[in-house]
Design a protein around this motif. Structure first.
Motif, mmCIF file in Angstrom:
data_model
loop_
_atom_site.group_PDB
_atom_site.id
_atom_site.type_symbol
_atom_site.label_atom_id
_atom_site.label_comp_id
_atom_site.label_asym_id
_atom_site.label_seq_id
_atom_site.Cartn_x
_atom_site.Cartn_y
_atom_site.Cartn_z
ATOM 1 N N ILE A 2 38.651 33.471 40.167
ATOM 2 C CA ILE A 2 37.310 33.987 39.895
ATOM 3 C C ILE A 2 37.137 35.392 40.456
ATOM 4 C CG2 ILE A 2 36.368 32.946 42.006
ATOM 5 C CD1 ILE A 2 33.792 32.351 40.382
ATOM 6 N N GLY A 3 36.394 36.234 39.708
ATOM 7 C CA GLY A 3 36.059 37.569 40.201
ATOM 8 C C GLY A 3 35.175 37.461 41.433
ATOM 9 N N GLU A 4 35.613 38.080 42.521
ATOM 10 C CA GLU A 4 34.930 37.911 43.801
ATOM 11 C C GLU A 4 33.674 38.784 43.916
ATOM 12 O OE1 GLU A 4 37.956 38.832 46.684
ATOM 13 O OE2 GLU A 4 38.391 36.716 46.991
ATOM 14 N N ASP A 57 37.832 45.047 41.764
ATOM 15 C CA ASP A 57 38.863 44.364 40.982
ATOM 16 C C ASP A 57 39.478 43.202 41.743
ATOM 17 O OD1 ASP A 57 39.983 45.961 42.917
ATOM 18 O OD2 ASP A 57 41.707 46.572 41.719
ATOM 19 N N SER A 58 38.772 42.649 42.724
ATOM 20 C CA SER A 58 39.338 41.634 43.607
ATOM 21 C C SER A 58 39.150 40.218 43.049
ATOM 22 C CB SER A 58 38.696 41.732 44.994
ATOM 23 O OG SER A 58 39.292 40.815 45.878
ATOM 24 N N LEU A 59 40.255 39.471 42.952
ATOM 25 C CA LEU A 59 40.239 38.100 42.436
ATOM 26 C C LEU A 59 40.388 37.109 43.588
ATOM 27 C CD1 LEU A 59 40.417 36.678 39.503
ATOM 28 C CD2 LEU A 59 42.823 36.351 40.072
ATOM 29 N N GLY A 60 39.600 36.046 43.558
ATOM 30 C CA GLY A 60 39.736 34.965 44.531
ATOM 31 C C GLY A 60 40.276 33.716 43.851
ATOM 32 N N VAL A 75 39.192 39.602 36.637
ATOM 33 C CA VAL A 75 39.893 38.665 35.761
ATOM 34 C C VAL A 75 40.763 39.419 34.761
ATOM 35 C CG1 VAL A 75 39.566 36.924 33.968
ATOM 36 C CG2 VAL A 75 38.142 36.883 36.019
ATOM 37 N N HIS A 76 40.200 40.465 34.153
ATOM 38 C CA HIS A 76 40.953 41.236 33.152
ATOM 39 C C HIS A 76 42.247 41.789 33.742
ATOM 40 C CE1 HIS A 76 36.834 42.066 31.061
ATOM 41 N NE2 HIS A 76 37.286 40.849 30.815
ATOM 42 N N GLU A 77 42.198 42.248 34.992
ATOM 43 C CA GLU A 77 43.351 42.940 35.570
ATOM 44 C C GLU A 77 44.331 42.005 36.283
ATOM 45 O OE1 GLU A 77 42.130 46.228 37.997
ATOM 46 O OE2 GLU A 77 40.797 47.063 36.441
ATOM 47 N N ASN A 78 43.873 40.825 36.699
ATOM 48 C CA ASN A 78 44.722 40.019 37.589
ATOM 49 C C ASN A 78 45.063 38.612 37.103
ATOM 50 O OD1 ASN A 78 44.862 41.892 40.000
ATOM 51 N ND2 ASN A 78 42.635 41.670 39.812
ATOM 52 N N ALA A 79 44.269 38.046 36.199
ATOM 53 C CA ALA A 79 44.476 36.633 35.847
ATOM 54 C C ALA A 79 45.847 36.407 35.205
ATOM 55 C CB ALA A 79 43.358 36.156 34.914
ATOM 56 N N VAL A 80 46.171 37.170 34.174
ATOM 57 C CA VAL A 80 47.449 36.959 33.479
ATOM 58 C C VAL A 80 48.643 37.292 34.384
ATOM 59 C CG1 VAL A 80 48.871 37.697 31.531
ATOM 60 C CG2 VAL A 80 46.429 37.243 31.191
ATOM 61 N N PRO A 81 48.636 38.435 35.107
ATOM 62 C CA PRO A 81 49.774 38.690 36.011
ATOM 63 C C PRO A 81 49.953 37.600 37.071
ATOM 64 C CG PRO A 81 48.542 40.706 35.671
ATOM 65 C CD PRO A 81 47.736 39.605 35.043
ATOM 66 N N PHE A 82 48.844 37.054 37.568
ATOM 67 C CA PHE A 82 48.988 35.979 38.553
ATOM 68 C C PHE A 82 49.614 34.741 37.914
ATOM 69 C CE2 PHE A 82 47.498 31.932 40.098
ATOM 70 C CZ PHE A 82 48.012 31.953 41.394
ATOM 71 N N ILE A 138 39.860 29.916 34.774
ATOM 72 C CA ILE A 138 39.662 31.363 34.887
ATOM 73 C C ILE A 138 38.170 31.617 34.708
ATOM 74 C CG2 ILE A 138 40.413 33.626 34.090
ATOM 75 C CD1 ILE A 138 42.728 31.846 34.924
ATOM 76 N N ALA A 139 37.506 32.104 35.754
ATOM 77 C CA ALA A 139 36.050 32.257 35.738
ATOM 78 C C ALA A 139 35.661 33.710 35.987
ATOM 79 C CB ALA A 139 35.422 31.357 36.809
ATOM 80 N N ASP A 140 34.665 34.191 35.217
ATOM 81 C CA ASP A 140 34.265 35.600 35.376
ATOM 82 C C ASP A 140 33.656 35.872 36.745
ATOM 83 O OD1 ASP A 140 32.032 34.072 34.829
ATOM 84 O OD2 ASP A 140 31.369 35.250 33.107
ATOM 85 N N GLY A 141 32.855 34.937 37.265
ATOM 86 C CA GLY A 141 32.233 35.148 38.573
ATOM 87 C C GLY A 141 31.441 36.438 38.611
ATOM 88 N N LEU A 142 31.627 37.231 39.662
ATOM 89 C CA LEU A 142 30.876 38.478 39.824
ATOM 90 C C LEU A 142 31.705 39.708 39.494
ATOM 91 C CD1 LEU A 142 28.903 37.561 43.053
ATOM 92 C CD2 LEU A 142 27.984 37.869 40.752
#
Length: 261
Positions: free
Chosen positions: A172-174, A182-185, A120-127, A111-115
């Motif tokens: 990673i935050g795109e 809020d887009s995750l890649g 990450v806050h909104e999508n990492a755990v639900p994914f 799980i990487a913060d990226g840009l």
């Protein structure tokens, strides 16, 4: 429908893209100028906001996963933005710590913060909640999930290599536009090690509530990882044809049941 204003209003309701903005004299209406300023501020905030790794880790651990925290060689956000090369390398002490836990896991998740830490806050755990049943059904072994600060995509290569994982998936935050802070890649690489190129990865993009759903993203990662582990490759040599599986499943569900003979 012949009223152009009504046509544009309806089209604008179908997309977050800036279309049909209207005009006031030779400029934009005040409401659109204000909306642009708000979106621009949110985009800047997403780039500079720090990763709340502790809260994300608690959410991941509540799902039953172990976590580890690491940092790249970029010591702060300003350096990270100016020196992408430092964001691609692990801090030496974190590399040593991960090597001590090396295991022949099928997958290392990073799980990487990226840009966009917001992504990450909104999508990492639900994914991860959506992906966990896929991993359990397939019987894959997972390394401890690594949370990485000031991280670029390629940092996953060094993390996966240190953990001796067969594949690595970096969430990673795109790099985002004004309408998607809020887009995750998700980047999947088979055989992670230093020196891998972007052509050797598969990407699942735009994972967020207004984009690709967490369930669908989990299905795609399942599909790609299954084939990556079987074929021993990712990237341009592994074409994502998961959509065909979805279409086939939908058609099978739509077929009428056979009458009893």
């Amino acid at each position: 429908m012949s009223d152009p204003a009504e046509i544009w209003r309806r089209l604008a309701g179908l997309t977050p893209a800036r279309i049909g903005l209207g005009r006031a004299g030779s400029g934009l209406p005040t409401r659109e100028v204000l909306r642009f300023g708000l979106d621009h501020a949110q985009a800047r905030d997403a780039v500079h906001a720090p990763l709340d790794a502790e809260t994300v880790a608690r959410g991941i651990e509540d799902l039953g996963f172990a976590t580890r925290a690491v940092s790249s060689r970029a010591p702060d956000r300003a350096t990270y933005l100016r020196r992408p090369d430092l964001g691609r390398r692990l801090a030496p002490e974190d590399r040593t710590a991960l090597q001590a836990e090396a295991m022949q896991a099928d997958l290392a998740l990073v799980i990487a913060d990226g840009l966009s830490a917001r992504a990450v806050h909104e999508n990492a755990v639900p994914f991860l909640a959506a992906f966990k049943p896929h991993a359990e059904k397939a019987g894959w072994t997972l390394a401890p999930i690594v949370l990485a600060r000031q991280a670029r995509v390629a940092l996953g290569d060094e993390i996966g290599g240190a953990l001796a994982a067969r594949a690595v998936a970096v969430l990673i935050g795109e790099r985002h536009g004004l309408s998607s802070p809020d887009s995750l890649g998700i980047y999947l690489t088979f055989g992670p090690r230093l020196g891998r190129s972007d052509a050797e990865r598969n990407c699942i993009s735009n994972v967020r509530s207004a984009g690709l759903t967490h369930d669908l993203a989990a299905f795609k990662l399942d599909w790609l990882l299954t084939r990556a582990l079987k074929l021993g490759l990712t990237g341009v040599a592994l074409k994502d044809e998961s959509d065909q599986s979805l279409v086939g499943a939908a058609q099978a569900a739509a077929l009428p049941s056979q009458p009893d003979s």
